[in-house]
Design a protein around this motif. Structure first.
Motif, PDB file in Angstrom:
ATOM      1  N   UNK A   1       0.847  -0.943  -0.236  1.00 10.25           N
ATOM      2  CA  UNK A   1       0.106   0.210   0.100  1.00 10.25           C
ATOM      3  C   UNK A   1       1.072   0.854   0.165  1.00 10.25           C
ATOM      4  N   UNK A   2       0.217   2.089  -0.578  1.00  9.71           N
ATOM      5  CA  UNK A   2       0.845   3.714  -1.186  1.00  9.71           C
ATOM      6  C   UNK A   2       1.635   4.113   0.969  1.00  9.71           C
ATOM      7  N   UNK A   3       2.438   3.851   1.071  1.00  9.75           N
ATOM      8  CA  UNK A   3       3.080   5.230   2.432  1.00  9.75           C
ATOM      9  C   UNK A   3       2.074   6.395   2.785  1.00  9.75           C
ATOM     10  N   UNK A   4       2.047   6.224   4.460  1.00 12.79           N
ATOM     11  CA  UNK A   4       1.318   7.075   5.032  1.00 12.79           C
ATOM     12  C   UNK A   4       1.698   8.050   5.234  1.00 12.79           C
ATOM     13  N   UNK A   5       1.119   9.368   4.792  1.00  9.90           N
ATOM     14  CA  UNK A   5       1.530  10.664   4.894  1.00  9.90           C
ATOM     15  C   UNK A   5       1.955  10.623   6.735  1.00  9.90           C
ATOM     16  N   UNK A   6       1.731  10.522   7.431  1.00  7.48           N
ATOM     17  CA  UNK A   6       2.481  10.590   8.672  1.00  7.48           C
ATOM     18  C   UNK A   6       3.229  12.316   9.577  1.00  7.48           C
ATOM     19  N   UNK A   7       2.556  12.654  10.108  1.00  8.27           N
ATOM     20  CA  UNK A   7       2.539  13.948  10.205  1.00  8.27           C
ATOM     21  C   UNK A   7       3.397  13.833  11.822  1.00  8.27           C
ATOM     22  N   UNK A   8       4.364  14.617  11.686  1.00 10.90           N
ATOM     23  CA  UNK A   8       5.429  14.754  12.969  1.00 10.90           C
ATOM     24  C   UNK A   8       4.392  16.317  13.294  1.00 10.90           C
ATOM     25  N   UNK A   9       4.350  16.150  15.012  1.00 10.11           N
ATOM     26  CA  UNK A   9       3.808  17.312  15.774  1.00 10.11           C
ATOM     27  C   UNK A   9       5.152  17.620  16.795  1.00 10.11           C
ATOM     28  N   UNK A  10       5.549  18.498  16.582  1.00  7.70           N
ATOM     29  CA  UNK A  10       6.649  18.428  17.184  1.00  7.70           C
ATOM     30  C   UNK A  10       6.711  19.322  18.434  1.00  7.70           C
TER      31      UNK A  10
ATOM     32  N   UNK B   1       2.481   8.130  18.039  1.00 10.52           N
ATOM     33  CA  UNK B   1       3.218   7.487  18.506  1.00 10.52           C
ATOM     34  C   UNK B   1       3.776   8.492  19.320  1.00 10.52           C
ATOM     35  N   UNK B   2       3.271   8.455  20.371  1.00 11.29           N
ATOM     36  CA  UNK B   2       4.035   9.688  21.096  1.00 11.29           C
ATOM     37  C   UNK B   2       5.898   8.963  22.470  1.00 11.29           C
TER      38      UNK B   2
ATOM     39  N   UNK C   1       5.492  16.768  20.428  1.00 13.75           N
ATOM     40  CA  UNK C   1       6.251  15.181  20.805  1.00 13.75           C
ATOM     41  C   UNK C   1       5.487  13.852  20.689  1.00 13.75           C
ATOM     42  N   UNK C   2       4.684  14.412  19.094  1.00 13.17           N
ATOM     43  CA  UNK C   2       4.159  12.937  18.815  1.00 13.17           C
ATOM     44  C   UNK C   2       4.516  12.588  17.197  1.00 13.17           C
ATOM     45  N   UNK C   3       3.653  11.353  16.887  1.00 10.70           N
ATOM     46  CA  UNK C   3       3.426  11.351  15.157  1.00 10.70           C
ATOM     47  C   UNK C   3       2.128  11.049  15.156  1.00 10.70           C
ATOM     48  N   UNK C   4       1.598  11.285  14.364  1.00 13.12           N
ATOM     49  CA  UNK C   4       0.510  11.236  13.973  1.00 13.12           C
ATOM     50  C   UNK C   4      -0.370  10.705  12.271  1.00 13.12           C
ATOM     51  N   UNK C   5      -0.820  10.189  12.806  1.00 13.86           N
ATOM     52  CA  UNK C   5      -1.833   9.633  11.237  1.00 13.86           C
ATOM     53  C   UNK C   5      -3.287   9.592  11.599  1.00 13.86           C
ATOM     54  N   UNK C   6      -4.796   9.812  10.947  1.00 13.23           N
ATOM     55  CA  UNK C   6      -5.567   9.673  11.358  1.00 13.23           C
ATOM     56  C   UNK C   6      -6.292   8.869  10.166  1.00 13.23           C
ATOM     57  N   UNK C   7      -7.131   8.257  10.805  1.00 13.17           N
ATOM     58  CA  UNK C   7      -7.610   6.738   9.516  1.00 13.17           C
ATOM     59  C   UNK C   7      -8.651   6.466  10.063  1.00 13.17           C
ATOM     60  N   UNK C   8      -9.683   6.402   9.077  1.00 14.76           N
ATOM     61  CA  UNK C   8     -11.127   7.137   9.037  1.00 14.76           C
ATOM     62  C   UNK C   8     -11.544   7.442  10.637  1.00 14.76           C
ATOM     63  N   UNK C   9     -11.139   8.784  10.619  1.00 11.44           N
ATOM     64  CA  UNK C   9     -11.547   9.269  11.595  1.00 11.44           C
ATOM     65  C   UNK C   9     -10.689   9.253  12.694  1.00 11.44           C
ATOM     66  N   UNK C  10      -9.566   8.153  12.842  1.00 12.33           N
ATOM     67  CA  UNK C  10      -9.767   7.731  14.699  1.00 12.33           C
ATOM     68  C   UNK C  10      -8.254   8.266  14.275  1.00 12.33           C
ATOM     69  N   UNK C  11      -7.857   9.376  15.525  1.00 12.22           N
ATOM     70  CA  UNK C  11      -6.625   9.434  15.478  1.00 12.22           C
ATOM     71  C   UNK C  11      -5.488   8.497  15.953  1.00 12.22           C
ATOM     72  N   UNK C  12      -4.124   8.085  15.695  1.00 17.03           N
ATOM     73  CA  UNK C  12      -3.411   6.653  16.176  1.00 17.03           C
ATOM     74  C   UNK C  12      -1.802   8.007  15.794  1.00 17.03           C
TER      75      UNK C  12
END
Length: 96
Positions: free
Chosen positions: A5-14, A30-31, A17-28
């Motif tokens: 699958x294509x790579x997710x465009x994960x966001x780094x919220x500096x 890595x803190x 202090x977290x990396x985040x991705x929203x999938x089908x309206x759910x926030x995922x």
């Protein structure tokens, strides 16, 4: 690898202090906590509604790749990230 699958465009919220991705309206997420050049990955959160899609692995990979690019060492406090590093020896050199 063209079947992946294509790579997710994960966001780094500096600021958070977290990396985040929203999938089908759910926030995922890595803190992490950054102490100098050591990033302690403290929590991986993927809601059950979107579990099993490889999101946690993508977050871990993105976080570890970011750590490498920035010259950070990693302390995998989160059990998921610790297991991910054990399964992917290419990241073991980052571990404090």
């Amino acid at each position: 690898m063209s079947s992946e699958a294509p790579a997710r465009a994960i966001r780094h919220d500096e600021a958070a202090h977290r990396f985040e991705w929203t999938e089908d309206g759910h926030l995922c997420v890595l803190d992490y906590v950054l102490d100098g050049t050591v990033a302690s990955f403290t929590h991986t959160g993927v809601p059950a509604a979107v579990g099993g899609r490889g999101i946690a692995a993508d977050l871990a990979r993105f976080g570890l790749d970011t750590a490498r690019a920035r010259g950070w060492r990693v302390r995998p406090v989160c059990s998921y990230v610790a297991a991910f590093v054990r399964r992917h020896p290419e990241y073991q050199d980052l571990v404090v």
